[in-house]
Structure formats: C-alpha cells, structure tokens
Design an enzyme around this catalytic site. Structure first.
Site, mmCIF file in Angstrom:
data_model
loop_
_atom_site.group_PDB
_atom_site.id
_atom_site.type_symbol
_atom_site.label_atom_id
_atom_site.label_comp_id
_atom_site.label_asym_id
_atom_site.label_seq_id
_atom_site.Cartn_x
_atom_site.Cartn_y
_atom_site.Cartn_z
ATOM 1 N N TYR A 286 0.850 -1.199 0.000
ATOM 2 C CA TYR A 286 0.000 0.000 0.000
ATOM 3 C C TYR A 286 0.886 1.251 0.000
ATOM 4 C CZ TYR A 286 -3.855 -3.197 1.126
ATOM 5 O OH TYR A 286 -4.772 -4.222 1.104
ATOM 6 N N LEU B 181 -17.890 -2.684 0.284
ATOM 7 C CA LEU B 181 -18.760 -1.727 -0.417
ATOM 8 C C LEU B 181 -18.391 -1.644 -1.896
ATOM 9 C CD1 LEU B 181 -18.733 1.089 2.331
ATOM 10 C CD2 LEU B 181 -20.351 -0.806 2.042
HETATM 11 N N1 LIG Z 1 -6.461 -8.521 0.304
HETATM 12 C C1 LIG Z 1 -6.634 -7.806 -0.778
HETATM 13 O O1 LIG Z 1 -6.281 -8.200 -1.889
HETATM 14 C C2 LIG Z 1 -7.277 -6.463 -0.660
HETATM 15 C C3 LIG Z 1 -7.689 -5.765 -1.807
HETATM 16 C C4 LIG Z 1 -8.305 -4.532 -1.651
HETATM 17 C C5 LIG Z 1 -8.499 -4.020 -0.365
HETATM 18 N N2 LIG Z 1 -8.060 -4.704 0.725
HETATM 19 C C6 LIG Z 1 -8.270 -4.187 2.092
HETATM 20 O O2 LIG Z 1 -9.634 -3.885 2.263
HETATM 21 C C7 LIG Z 1 -9.768 -2.540 2.668
HETATM 22 C C8 LIG Z 1 -11.065 -1.996 2.190
HETATM 23 O O3 LIG Z 1 -11.148 -2.016 0.766
HETATM 24 P P1 LIG Z 1 -11.898 -0.835 0.042
HETATM 25 O O4 LIG Z 1 -11.209 0.436 0.386
HETATM 26 O O5 LIG Z 1 -12.052 -1.162 -1.391
HETATM 27 O O6 LIG Z 1 -13.309 -0.922 0.815
HETATM 28 P P2 LIG Z 1 -14.762 -0.368 0.581
HETATM 29 O O7 LIG Z 1 -15.241 0.024 1.944
HETATM 30 O O8 LIG Z 1 -15.533 -1.327 -0.221
HETATM 31 O O9 LIG Z 1 -14.598 0.923 -0.336
HETATM 32 C C9 LIG Z 1 -13.971 2.082 0.153
HETATM 33 C C10 LIG Z 1 -14.417 3.282 -0.649
HETATM 34 O O10 LIG Z 1 -15.785 3.493 -0.384
HETATM 35 C C11 LIG Z 1 -16.027 4.815 -0.016
HETATM 36 N N3 LIG Z 1 -16.765 4.804 1.254
HETATM 37 C C12 LIG Z 1 -16.531 4.023 2.340
HETATM 38 N N4 LIG Z 1 -17.490 4.222 3.262
HETATM 39 C C13 LIG Z 1 -18.335 5.133 2.741
HETATM 40 C C14 LIG Z 1 -19.525 5.733 3.217
HETATM 41 N N5 LIG Z 1 -20.048 5.402 4.401
HETATM 42 N N6 LIG Z 1 -20.137 6.650 2.415
HETATM 43 C C15 LIG Z 1 -19.646 6.957 1.215
HETATM 44 N N7 LIG Z 1 -18.509 6.422 0.699
HETATM 45 C C16 LIG Z 1 -17.874 5.516 1.461
HETATM 46 C C17 LIG Z 1 -14.731 5.537 0.090
HETATM 47 O O11 LIG Z 1 -14.817 6.394 -1.010
HETATM 48 P P3 LIG Z 1 -14.104 7.766 -1.266
HETATM 49 O O12 LIG Z 1 -12.773 7.427 -1.748
HETATM 50 O O13 LIG Z 1 -14.974 8.315 -2.300
HETATM 51 O O14 LIG Z 1 -14.123 8.577 -0.032
HETATM 52 C C18 LIG Z 1 -13.672 4.503 -0.165
HETATM 53 O O15 LIG Z 1 -12.752 4.856 -1.145
HETATM 54 C C19 LIG Z 1 -8.514 -1.857 2.100
HETATM 55 O O16 LIG Z 1 -8.209 -0.652 2.764
HETATM 56 C C20 LIG Z 1 -7.488 -2.917 2.355
HETATM 57 O O17 LIG Z 1 -7.065 -2.867 3.701
HETATM 58 C C21 LIG Z 1 -7.471 -5.911 0.590
#
Ligand SMILES: NC(=O)c1ccc[n+]([C@@H]2O[C@H](COP(=O)([O-])OP(=O)(O)OC[C@H]3O[C@@H](n4cnc5c(N)ncnc54)[C@H](OP(=O)(O)O)[C@@H]3O)[C@@H](O)[C@H]2O)c1
Length: 328
Positions: free
Chosen positions: A54, A213
């Site tokens: 990251y 999400l």
């Molecule tokens: N193991 C793996 O291969 C892998 C891959 C991907 C991620 N991950 C892990 O999973 C974590 C989460 O993934 P993700 O960031 O894709 O999760 P997510 O919660 O599905 O999506 C996050 C995005 O949603 C938006 N968001 C979150 N809560 C919100 C709310 N209440 N209202 C409006 N928008 C909201 C944010 O957008 P904005 O940017 O618009 O503010 C953020 O960029 C990562 O940080 C990482 O630690 C692991």
C-alpha cells in the site's frame, strides 16, 4: 460495536474494521490519519489492515506514526500486514512468498509500523514460484521462534491451497493459517459462498472481507456521475474505474440504484444496507472498510445498530438482484 471470533481461533475482531489501502498515506496525511484512527477507536474498531504494497510502504509508515501519536494500549488493537507484492523493488527476491521475502518483509513492516509484533500477517496472493511448504514454515517460524507475528493467514488463495497449507502444518507440527482475506460484496460472492464453503466448517477458518462496499460503488455515490475527490475520480485509479464502470456501467449502476431505493425505504444508507448484507453471512469475521473520513466510518459502523432489519428474506432478495461479476 460487535466483536466476532476469527473462525475457531480465540482472536476477536470488530465486525467492522478499517483498511489503509488508497487512503492512508495517499489521500490522508498524518493529521487526517490520526483523526480517522481516533474515530475508529472511539467507535470500537479494533482491527487495522495494511500491506507492504500500500503506497509502497507509505500507508504503514503513516499508520505507524499515527499509532505512536495516539498512544493506545497495545493490548487494545490488532494490526495486520500483508506480504507478496513488495514495496517497489525490482528483483525476484524483493517480492513473493519465499522464506527470504516473507521474513525480510515482516521486519520492514514492523519497522514502518513502529511495532514489536504483527497481530496478523497474511500472504497477499498465492506465489506459484514458492513451494507452499516453504511459506508455511516461514510463517510458522515467525510465530513460534521469532515472536514477530501472532497469527497468520492468506488472501485470495484457492481453497485447495489453503487445505494444503493446513495439511503441511499438521504433518510438520507447524502453525496453520487462521484467516483468509477475500473480496466479498453484493457484486462478488461465488468464491466465498461456493469455493470456500468447506474451509469454514472443516478448518474453522476465519474470514476478513475486503471491499465490502465494492470500492465505494455500493454507497450509491457514482449513481449520477463521478464526485470530485471520490476514489474513482482520482488520478491513478483509471484502471479501477474501467474495471467497475467500464462496459457494464449502466447495468451495474441500475442495480445499485434499485438497492439505494430499498435502503431509503428501510431508512438506512446504501452503505449500511450493503455492509449488513456482508455481515449477515456468519462465516464473516470482519468487514474491512476503506472509509476515507470519520463521517464515512461513523455511518458504516452505524449499520450495526440496524442489524435486526437484515432478515434472511431481505438478504436473499437483495442478493438475487445483483450479478456476481466483479473482477479482482
Ligand atoms: N487482500 C486484498 O487483496 C485487498 C484488496 C483490496 C483491499 N483490501 C483491504 O480492504 C480494505 C477496504 O477495501 P476498500 O477500500 O475497497 O473498501 P470499501 O469500503 O468497499 O470501499 C472504500 C471506498 O468506499 C467509499 N466509502 C466508504 N465508506 C463510505 C460511506 N459510508 N459513504 C460513502 N462512501 C464511502 C470511500 O470512497 P471515497 O474514496 O470516495 O471517499 C472509499 O474509497 C482496504 O483498505 C485494504 O485494507 C485488501
């Protein structure tokens, strides 16, 4: 906050946890990171997910500085790192799951995070160039001999490889993985619900869910275009925008719009409905959200107060409307 056991292990994570990808060290500076983590802690979030890759280490570096500033008792929180992609080094030894990289990457993550040990250390992907037995031995040694890791796991490994890792651990008296980290959301279901089904019952494996999400798509924020500063609007995320809203843009947005109407009828936000859908699967230990602000995190965690509204019938209805076709 609700806490769940990680499979049959004794470790308990908050049902909603916080990930660092694409936010910490990228969108958020130290001040923003401290504010976000502080809010998380107040809400009862106890698990913070990282990876060496990251921001090529910047996320861990910033989280480490924030943790020092916040000064929480170490017994109160869990921090993970993930190994596989490295931090930008070019050679074959600077990435992957060889003993060399697994051990060196652990030391590097600990130094960036300013911690003495990782609560969870995950193999970010399978490595076809490293024998599984070598990786199992290296992870087990980090736990048993070096004391640098408490539990280990995998991310997006095949069920067959996870079974194999357990078999190797059993045969050689090594520590087996306790958790898998997989994408699971309304658009991505088959691996968790199909391929992995046996892992939970037979191995007692825990499951941390990434992108619950669907990278923000399920919040409804892209229903009418691309808000300034949202992840998919940002430079460097064109690939993700293409994956999520390329050819299938209209059909995907249509199903999200309908889900948003259902959420409004239930007087909750689409993010809350979507996270409740994920958490209603009893095999899920924790949903790792990527909130970029304290407000977003408060909203998502607020879903836990509405958990009784996610009945099995509602869950099935919502799921049936979605295609299961998001690619990793
Ligand atoms: N193991 C793996 O291969 C892998 C891959 C991907 C991620 N991950 C892990 O999973 C974590 C989460 O993934 P993700 O960031 O894709 O999760 P997510 O919660 O599905 O999506 C996050 C995005 O949603 C938006 N968001 C979150 N809560 C919100 C709310 N209440 N209202 C409006 N928008 C909201 C944010 O957008 P904005 O940017 O618009 O503010 C953020 O960029 C990562 O940080 C990482 O630690 C692991």
């Amino acid at each position: 906050m609700l806490y769940r056991r990680v499979g049959r292990s004794g470790l308990q994570t908050s049902a909603v946890s916080l990930g660092a990808w694409a936010t910490i060290g990228e969108r958020l500076d130290l001040r923003g990171t401290v504010r976000l983590l502080d809010e998380a802690y107040v809400l009862g979030v106890n698990f913070f997910d990282n990876a060496e890759t990251y921001g090529d280490g910047r996320a861990e570096e910033l989280m480490g500085r924030a943790l020092v500033e916040l000064g929480w008792p170490r017994e109160e929180f869990l921090v993970s790192s993930k190994v596989y992609w490295g931090t930008g080094g070019k050679g074959p030894t600077a990435r992957g799951l060889s003993r060399k990289h697994v051990v060196e990457a652990c030391d590097a993550a600990l130094s960036r995070l300013r911690l003495d040990y990782l609560d969870l250390y995950l193999c970010h992907r399978p490595d076809p160039d490293a024998p599984i037995a070598e990786t199992v031995q290296a992870m087990s040694d980090l736990i048993s001999y070096h004391g640098k890791v408490l539990y280990w796991g995998t991310s997006e490994w095949s069920a067959a490889d996870i079974f194999r890792a357990h078999e190797i651990a059993r045969e050689r008296n090594l520590v087996a993985p306790i958790i898998e980290q997989a994408q699971y959301n309304l658009f991505t279901r088959s691996r968790v619900e199909g391929e992995y089904a046996d892992l939970f019952g037979r191995l007692g494996l825990g499951l941390s869910v990434w992108s619950p999400l669907a990278y923000g798509l399920l919040t409804g924020k892209y229903n009418d275009g691309f808000p300034v500063d949202a992840r998919l609007s940002r430079e460097g995320y064109e690939w993700l925008r293409g994956d999520l809203l390329g050819e299938r843009s209209e059909s995907r947005l249509e199903v999200v719009r309908r889900m948003c109407e259902t959420a409004a009828g239930l007087e909750m936000s689409p993010a809350q409905l979507s996270i409740l859908w994920v958490l209603a699967n009893p095999n899920v230990s924790t949903a790792i959200t990527g909130a970029s602000s304290p407000r977003q995190l408060r909203e998502t965690v607020g879903a836990l107060g509405l958990v009784e509204q996610m009945t099995p019938a509602l869950r099935m209805d919502i799921g049936a409307a979605f295609p299961d076709d998001l690619v990793d």
